[in-house]
Design a protein around this motif. Structure first.
Motif, mmCIF file in Angstrom:
data_model
loop_
_atom_site.group_PDB
_atom_site.id
_atom_site.type_symbol
_atom_site.label_atom_id
_atom_site.label_comp_id
_atom_site.label_asym_id
_atom_site.label_seq_id
_atom_site.Cartn_x
_atom_site.Cartn_y
_atom_site.Cartn_z
ATOM 1 N N ASN A 70 0.795 -1.221 0.000
ATOM 2 C CA ASN A 70 0.000 0.000 0.000
ATOM 3 C C ASN A 70 0.839 1.287 0.000
ATOM 4 N N PRO A 71 1.870 1.397 0.828
ATOM 5 C CA PRO A 71 2.662 2.633 0.846
ATOM 6 C C PRO A 71 3.450 2.886 -0.457
ATOM 7 N N LEU A 72 3.623 1.862 -1.301
ATOM 8 C CA LEU A 72 4.432 2.014 -2.513
ATOM 9 C C LEU A 72 3.699 2.733 -3.640
ATOM 10 N N ASP A 73 2.388 2.860 -3.546
ATOM 11 C CA ASP A 73 1.588 3.576 -4.538
ATOM 12 C C ASP A 73 1.863 3.071 -5.961
ATOM 13 N N LEU A 74 1.749 1.756 -6.163
ATOM 14 C CA LEU A 74 1.986 1.135 -7.463
ATOM 15 C C LEU A 74 0.754 1.240 -8.354
ATOM 16 N N HIS A 75 0.972 1.101 -9.650
ATOM 17 C CA HIS A 75 -0.141 1.025 -10.599
ATOM 18 C C HIS A 75 -0.999 -0.177 -10.194
ATOM 19 N N PRO A 76 -2.330 -0.049 -10.249
ATOM 20 C CA PRO A 76 -3.210 -1.129 -9.771
ATOM 21 C C PRO A 76 -2.947 -2.497 -10.417
ATOM 22 N N VAL A 77 -2.649 -2.536 -11.711
ATOM 23 C CA VAL A 77 -2.389 -3.826 -12.369
ATOM 24 C C VAL A 77 -1.093 -4.439 -11.838
ATOM 25 N N MET A 78 -0.054 -3.621 -11.691
ATOM 26 C CA MET A 78 1.215 -4.119 -11.161
ATOM 27 C C MET A 78 1.034 -4.586 -9.719
ATOM 28 N N ALA A 79 0.314 -3.797 -8.942
ATOM 29 C CA ALA A 79 0.084 -4.170 -7.541
ATOM 30 C C ALA A 79 -0.658 -5.498 -7.452
ATOM 31 N N LYS A 80 -1.656 -5.701 -8.309
ATOM 32 C CA LYS A 80 -2.453 -6.936 -8.285
ATOM 33 C C LYS A 80 -1.590 -8.155 -8.598
ATOM 34 N N THR A 81 -0.733 -8.062 -9.608
ATOM 35 C CA THR A 81 0.098 -9.213 -9.955
ATOM 36 C C THR A 81 1.118 -9.504 -8.850
ATOM 37 N N ILE A 82 1.638 -8.450 -8.231
ATOM 38 C CA ILE A 82 2.571 -8.655 -7.117
ATOM 39 C C ILE A 82 1.844 -9.303 -5.943
ATOM 40 N N VAL A 83 0.648 -8.819 -5.642
ATOM 41 C CA VAL A 83 -0.141 -9.398 -4.548
ATOM 42 C C VAL A 83 -0.397 -10.868 -4.807
ATOM 43 N N ASP A 84 -0.807 -11.220 -6.028
ATOM 44 C CA ASP A 84 -1.119 -12.620 -6.333
ATOM 45 C C ASP A 84 0.101 -13.528 -6.204
ATOM 46 N N LYS A 85 1.250 -13.073 -6.712
ATOM 47 C CA LYS A 85 2.475 -13.880 -6.607
ATOM 48 C C LYS A 85 2.885 -14.078 -5.152
ATOM 49 N N PHE A 86 2.875 -12.976 -4.401
ATOM 50 C CA PHE A 86 3.344 -13.076 -3.021
ATOM 51 C C PHE A 86 2.318 -13.710 -2.089
ATOM 52 N N ALA A 87 1.056 -13.665 -2.448
ATOM 53 C CA ALA A 87 0.059 -14.428 -1.690
ATOM 54 C C ALA A 87 0.334 -15.920 -1.879
ATOM 55 N N ALA A 88 0.704 -16.310 -3.110
ATOM 56 C CA ALA A 88 1.073 -17.708 -3.370
ATOM 57 C C ALA A 88 2.304 -18.091 -2.559
ATOM 58 N N VAL A 89 3.259 -17.168 -2.436
ATOM 59 C CA VAL A 89 4.446 -17.412 -1.610
ATOM 60 C C VAL A 89 4.023 -17.642 -0.161
ATOM 61 N N GLY A 90 3.115 -16.795 0.334
ATOM 62 C CA GLY A 90 2.643 -16.936 1.714
ATOM 63 C C GLY A 90 1.968 -18.272 1.965
ATOM 64 N N ILE A 91 1.172 -18.710 1.018
ATOM 65 C CA ILE A 91 0.485 -20.001 1.140
ATOM 66 C C ILE A 91 1.503 -21.138 1.182
ATOM 67 N N LEU A 92 2.398 -21.151 0.199
ATOM 68 C CA LEU A 92 3.372 -22.236 0.111
ATOM 69 C C LEU A 92 4.358 -22.197 1.279
ATOM 70 N N GLN A 93 4.828 -21.003 1.659
ATOM 71 C CA GLN A 93 5.777 -20.916 2.760
ATOM 72 C C GLN A 93 5.142 -21.344 4.077
ATOM 73 N N GLY A 94 3.886 -20.985 4.279
ATOM 74 C CA GLY A 94 3.180 -21.431 5.479
ATOM 75 C C GLY A 94 3.107 -22.951 5.549
ATOM 76 N N TYR A 95 2.806 -23.565 4.429
ATOM 77 C CA TYR A 95 2.750 -25.028 4.342
ATOM 78 C C TYR A 95 4.123 -25.634 4.639
ATOM 79 N N LEU A 96 5.162 -25.135 3.960
ATOM 80 C CA LEU A 96 6.514 -25.672 4.148
ATOM 81 C C LEU A 96 6.995 -25.499 5.586
ATOM 82 N N ASP A 97 6.775 -24.322 6.157
ATOM 83 C CA ASP A 97 7.210 -24.071 7.541
ATOM 84 C C ASP A 97 6.537 -25.030 8.516
#
Length: 170
Positions: free
Chosen positions: A131-158
């Motif tokens: 949120n503080p980075l003020d990214l273009h909405p499309v760029m922000a959405k793709t970053i959110v989706d990738k890193f949400a996937a990281v959060g899911i997988l990392q939570g599982y692995l941990d």
């Protein structure tokens, strides 16, 4: 594709020969996009990979992308974010199930196992950081989706790496 319980998927990885041990792909399934993250060869850490556009009309293209990733990265399973223990009014369990059903119906990913992992707040956590980075909405959405996937997988692995340490110590 065949569903297995979260613990079974991890135990299958651990039992396999270290030389041939496969990697896992984390999926954050949304209405328009599917965020992808991949584990390292030792299944200790997750890294962002990419985002696929999700449409019923491009399921064959997505299957082709998954097949390429399977061979390039030695994937053996998917960890799919789900909100099966969802809070009232929150979650996308239906669309996640539909997506997995669509993948299974093609019969082209039979070599893979998949399991579900709690994804509540994975996207919200990434949103909060970006949120503080003020990214273009499309760029922000793709970053959110990738890193949400990281959060899911990392939570599982941990979780399961911790469980394996406890079993070994106990």
């Amino acid at each position: 594709m065949r569903y297995v319980k979260p613990l079974s998927l991890f135990h299958d990885l651990v039992k396999s020969n270290v030389e041939t041990q496969g990697r896992l792909l984390g999926l954050d399934v949304g209405e328009k996009y599917v965020g992808l993250a991949v584990s390292d060869p030792r299944n200790k850490t997750a890294s962002p990979l990419s985002v696929l556009i999700r449409k019923q009309s491009n399921i064959d293209l997505m299957i082709s992308d998954f097949q390429s990733l399977i061979s390039e990265l030695s994937l053996v399973g998917f960890v799919v974010g789900d909100t099966s223990n969802k809070i009232q009014g929150y979650g996308n369990t239906g669309q996640v199930m539909l997506f997995i059903d669509d993948l299974c119906k093609t019969g082209k990913l039979e070599c893979l196992k998949y399991t579900y992992w709690d994804e509540r707040f994975s996207s919200k956590s990434v949103d909060f950081l970006l949120n503080p980075l003020d990214l273009h909405p499309v760029m922000a959405k793709t970053i959110v989706d990738k890193f949400a996937a990281v959060g899911i997988l990392q939570g599982y692995l941990d979780y399961f790496n911790r469980q394996m340490k406890l079993e070994a110590a106990g």
